[in-house]
Design a protein around this motif. Sequence first.
Motif, PDB file in Angstrom:
ATOM      1  N   VAL A   1       0.839  -1.196   0.000  1.00 43.16           N
ATOM      2  CA  VAL A   1       0.000   0.000   0.000  1.00 43.16           C
ATOM      3  C   VAL A   1       0.877   1.249   0.000  1.00 43.16           C
ATOM      4  O   VAL A   1       0.635   2.209  -0.744  1.00 43.16           O
ATOM      5  CB  VAL A   1      -0.947  -0.001   1.215  1.00 43.16           C
ATOM      6  CG1 VAL A   1      -1.710   1.322   1.308  1.00 43.16           C
ATOM      7  CG2 VAL A   1      -1.928  -1.164   1.122  1.00 43.16           C
ATOM      8  N   GLY A   2       1.924   1.248   0.830  1.00 39.87           N
ATOM      9  CA  GLY A   2       2.796   2.412   0.913  1.00 39.87           C
ATOM     10  C   GLY A   2       3.547   2.702  -0.371  1.00 39.87           C
ATOM     11  O   GLY A   2       3.793   3.864  -0.705  1.00 39.87           O
ATOM     12  N   SER A   3       3.889   1.660  -1.112  1.00 40.98           N
ATOM     13  CA  SER A   3       4.656   1.861  -2.343  1.00 40.98           C
ATOM     14  C   SER A   3       3.853   2.548  -3.439  1.00 40.98           C
ATOM     15  O   SER A   3       4.420   3.017  -4.428  1.00 40.98           O
ATOM     16  CB  SER A   3       5.166   0.507  -2.861  1.00 40.98           C
ATOM     17  OG  SER A   3       4.087  -0.305  -3.302  1.00 40.98           O
ATOM     18  N   THR A   4       2.531   2.609  -3.270  1.00 39.05           N
ATOM     19  CA  THR A   4       1.682   3.245  -4.285  1.00 39.05           C
ATOM     20  C   THR A   4       1.410   4.709  -3.990  1.00 39.05           C
ATOM     21  O   THR A   4       0.859   5.414  -4.838  1.00 39.05           O
ATOM     22  CB  THR A   4       0.328   2.521  -4.383  1.00 39.05           C
ATOM     23  OG1 THR A   4      -0.406   2.697  -3.155  1.00 39.05           O
ATOM     24  CG2 THR A   4       0.516   1.034  -4.647  1.00 39.05           C
ATOM     25  N   THR A   5       1.771   5.167  -2.806  1.00 33.76           N
ATOM     26  CA  THR A   5       1.388   6.514  -2.375  1.00 33.76           C
ATOM     27  C   THR A   5       1.890   7.588  -3.333  1.00 33.76           C
ATOM     28  O   THR A   5       1.142   8.492  -3.726  1.00 33.76           O
ATOM     29  CB  THR A   5       1.918   6.791  -0.957  1.00 33.76           C
ATOM     30  OG1 THR A   5       1.383   5.818  -0.059  1.00 33.76           O
ATOM     31  CG2 THR A   5       1.506   8.173  -0.495  1.00 33.76           C
ATOM     32  N   ALA A   6       3.157   7.519  -3.717  1.00 31.07           N
ATOM     33  CA  ALA A   6       3.718   8.548  -4.596  1.00 31.07           C
ATOM     34  C   ALA A   6       3.025   8.559  -5.955  1.00 31.07           C
ATOM     35  O   ALA A   6       2.738   9.626  -6.509  1.00 31.07           O
ATOM     36  CB  ALA A   6       5.220   8.298  -4.781  1.00 31.07           C
ATOM     37  N   LEU A   7       2.729   7.377  -6.470  1.00 28.42           N
ATOM     38  CA  LEU A   7       2.079   7.288  -7.780  1.00 28.42           C
ATOM     39  C   LEU A   7       0.662   7.837  -7.727  1.00 28.42           C
ATOM     40  O   LEU A   7       0.215   8.532  -8.642  1.00 28.42           O
ATOM     41  CB  LEU A   7       2.068   5.825  -8.236  1.00 28.42           C
ATOM     42  CG  LEU A   7       1.795   5.537  -9.719  1.00 28.42           C
ATOM     43  CD1 LEU A   7       2.763   6.294 -10.611  1.00 28.42           C
ATOM     44  CD2 LEU A   7       1.877   4.036  -9.977  1.00 28.42           C
ATOM     45  N   ILE A   8      -0.057   7.524  -6.658  1.00 30.57           N
ATOM     46  CA  ILE A   8      -1.416   8.050  -6.496  1.00 30.57           C
ATOM     47  C   ILE A   8      -1.379   9.565  -6.321  1.00 30.57           C
ATOM     48  O   ILE A   8      -2.144  10.301  -6.962  1.00 30.57           O
ATOM     49  CB  ILE A   8      -2.101   7.386  -5.284  1.00 30.57           C
ATOM     50  CG1 ILE A   8      -2.350   5.905  -5.560  1.00 30.57           C
ATOM     51  CG2 ILE A   8      -3.418   8.086  -4.959  1.00 30.57           C
ATOM     52  CD1 ILE A   8      -2.818   5.127  -4.346  1.00 30.57           C
ATOM     53  N   ASN A   9      -0.478  10.039  -5.467  1.00 27.70           N
ATOM     54  CA  ASN A   9      -0.419  11.474  -5.180  1.00 27.70           C
ATOM     55  C   ASN A   9      -0.059  12.300  -6.405  1.00 27.70           C
ATOM     56  O   ASN A   9      -0.485  13.458  -6.523  1.00 27.70           O
ATOM     57  CB  ASN A   9       0.586  11.743  -4.066  1.00 27.70           C
ATOM     58  CG  ASN A   9       0.074  11.329  -2.707  1.00 27.70           C
ATOM     59  OD1 ASN A   9      -1.109  11.072  -2.537  1.00 27.70           O
ATOM     60  ND2 ASN A   9       0.962  11.252  -1.731  1.00 27.70           N
TER      61      ASN A   9
ATOM     62  N   VAL B   1       6.520  13.868  -8.279  1.00 25.07           N
ATOM     63  CA  VAL B   1       7.481  13.159  -9.133  1.00 25.07           C
ATOM     64  C   VAL B   1       8.795  12.961  -8.379  1.00 25.07           C
ATOM     65  O   VAL B   1       9.429  11.892  -8.468  1.00 25.07           O
ATOM     66  CB  VAL B   1       7.712  13.928 -10.445  1.00 25.07           C
ATOM     67  CG1 VAL B   1       8.904  13.350 -11.209  1.00 25.07           C
ATOM     68  CG2 VAL B   1       6.467  13.865 -11.324  1.00 25.07           C
ATOM     69  N   GLY B   2       9.210  13.975  -7.628  1.00 24.74           N
ATOM     70  CA  GLY B   2      10.414  13.834  -6.817  1.00 24.74           C
ATOM     71  C   GLY B   2      10.291  12.712  -5.801  1.00 24.74           C
ATOM     72  O   GLY B   2      11.232  11.938  -5.588  1.00 24.74           O
ATOM     73  N   VAL B   3       9.113  12.594  -5.198  1.00 19.72           N
ATOM     74  CA  VAL B   3       8.874  11.507  -4.234  1.00 19.72           C
ATOM     75  C   VAL B   3       8.893  10.159  -4.948  1.00 19.72           C
ATOM     76  O   VAL B   3       9.377   9.153  -4.404  1.00 19.72           O
ATOM     77  CB  VAL B   3       7.534  11.719  -3.509  1.00 19.72           C
ATOM     78  CG1 VAL B   3       7.235  10.546  -2.567  1.00 19.72           C
ATOM     79  CG2 VAL B   3       7.560  13.020  -2.723  1.00 19.72           C
ATOM     80  N   MET B   4       8.387  10.116  -6.185  1.00 19.17           N
ATOM     81  CA  MET B   4       8.405   8.868  -6.954  1.00 19.17           C
ATOM     82  C   MET B   4       9.833   8.413  -7.229  1.00 19.17           C
ATOM     83  O   MET B   4      10.144   7.217  -7.161  1.00 19.17           O
ATOM     84  CB  MET B   4       7.652   9.050  -8.276  1.00 19.17           C
ATOM     85  CG  MET B   4       6.136   9.070  -8.141  1.00 19.17           C
ATOM     86  SD  MET B   4       5.321   9.342  -9.730  1.00 19.17           S
ATOM     87  CE  MET B   4       5.890   7.891 -10.636  1.00 19.17           C
ATOM     88  N   VAL B   5      10.699   9.364  -7.548  1.00 18.27           N
ATOM     89  CA  VAL B   5      12.113   9.029  -7.780  1.00 18.27           C
ATOM     90  C   VAL B   5      12.724   8.468  -6.502  1.00 18.27           C
ATOM     91  O   VAL B   5      13.467   7.467  -6.526  1.00 18.27           O
ATOM     92  CB  VAL B   5      12.889  10.270  -8.265  1.00 18.27           C
ATOM     93  CG1 VAL B   5      14.381   9.965  -8.353  1.00 18.27           C
ATOM     94  CG2 VAL B   5      12.358  10.735  -9.622  1.00 18.27           C
ATOM     95  N   LEU B   6      12.419   9.097  -5.380  1.00 23.73           N
ATOM     96  CA  LEU B   6      12.906   8.605  -4.089  1.00 23.73           C
ATOM     97  C   LEU B   6      12.353   7.207  -3.806  1.00 23.73           C
ATOM     98  O   LEU B   6      13.084   6.321  -3.347  1.00 23.73           O
ATOM     99  CB  LEU B   6      12.497   9.569  -2.982  1.00 23.73           C
ATOM    100  CG  LEU B   6      12.843   9.157  -1.542  1.00 23.73           C
ATOM    101  CD1 LEU B   6      14.353   9.019  -1.374  1.00 23.73           C
ATOM    102  CD2 LEU B   6      12.282  10.165  -0.547  1.00 23.73           C
TER     103      LEU B   6
END
Length: 301
Positions: A60-68, A261-266
């Motif tokens: 669930v946590g790994s999807t947060t950046a993509l959803i946001n 997008v920055g969070v997704m890279v992280l």
Amino acid sequence: MEATQKKNKYEIDMCNGTIMDKLISFALPLMVSSILQLLFNAVDIIVVGRFTGSQALAAVGSTTALINMFVNLFIGVSLGANVLSARFYAAGKEREMSETVHTAMTFALISGIVMVFVGLFCTRGALELMDTPADIIDDAWRYIVVIYYGIGAAIFYNMIAGIIRAVGDSKTPLYFLIVACIINIVLDYLFIAGFHSGVAGAGWATVIAQLLAALFCLLYVKKRFPVLHIKKHNFRWDGAFAWQHLRVGLPMAFQFSITAVGVMVLQAALNQFGSTAVAGFTAATKIENLATQALVTLGAT
């Protein structure tokens, strides 16, 4: 004109009085609303982690950046509708106010449909591109697809709640969100602990709660603000109003999305350390977001 200028007890007159007092009285409910929206996903993570395990929590946590990334994009665009709504409401321009509301709702509907297809056809590839660990990628995909199925509800809520706030009422959307948050908690326990539906159940709990919050706002608008009534025959795409919305909202949308997008890279870099690291990062990030949300909301106010 009289209907437009008539105030109810929840409205704040932002044009008269001390600026600091108005800012604080308007910002506080908005801050709590933003925190509650963060809690939707946080509750999913807590319940999933307790009843399903750390791998499901990481999924669930790994999807947060993509959803946001997508949610923040549409929230930014919705700010265009908020600004125009406030401008026309204060000026007593009922026709323009109605056009703004219906154009915003049309945009929310179209966005929700588009996001369903994005969720179905692009999400799996995005998770793989982000190096999501193999032991959680299936659960991550199940969760995020459900969220995208119902993302129209989140878009619709933020759009209509923003319009209500634009006419000076920041408290009522908060009340509805509190009710929705409680419903989300109950449904999380029901779906996950009761029906053992795993991460998909957490997704459906969030979607249903957000949809109810949006419906509550819609019913409130129908009762309290005649000028904002949503009428079927007025639903049409008005290019001029759409451009005004986008001209105001797109800069904020890009700002929010670039941050995501920055969070997704992280997240992609973190995923290489495995699901245990993802689970730990997920828990810590929720605390960080709650701590910083007050300043973010004050800026939006």
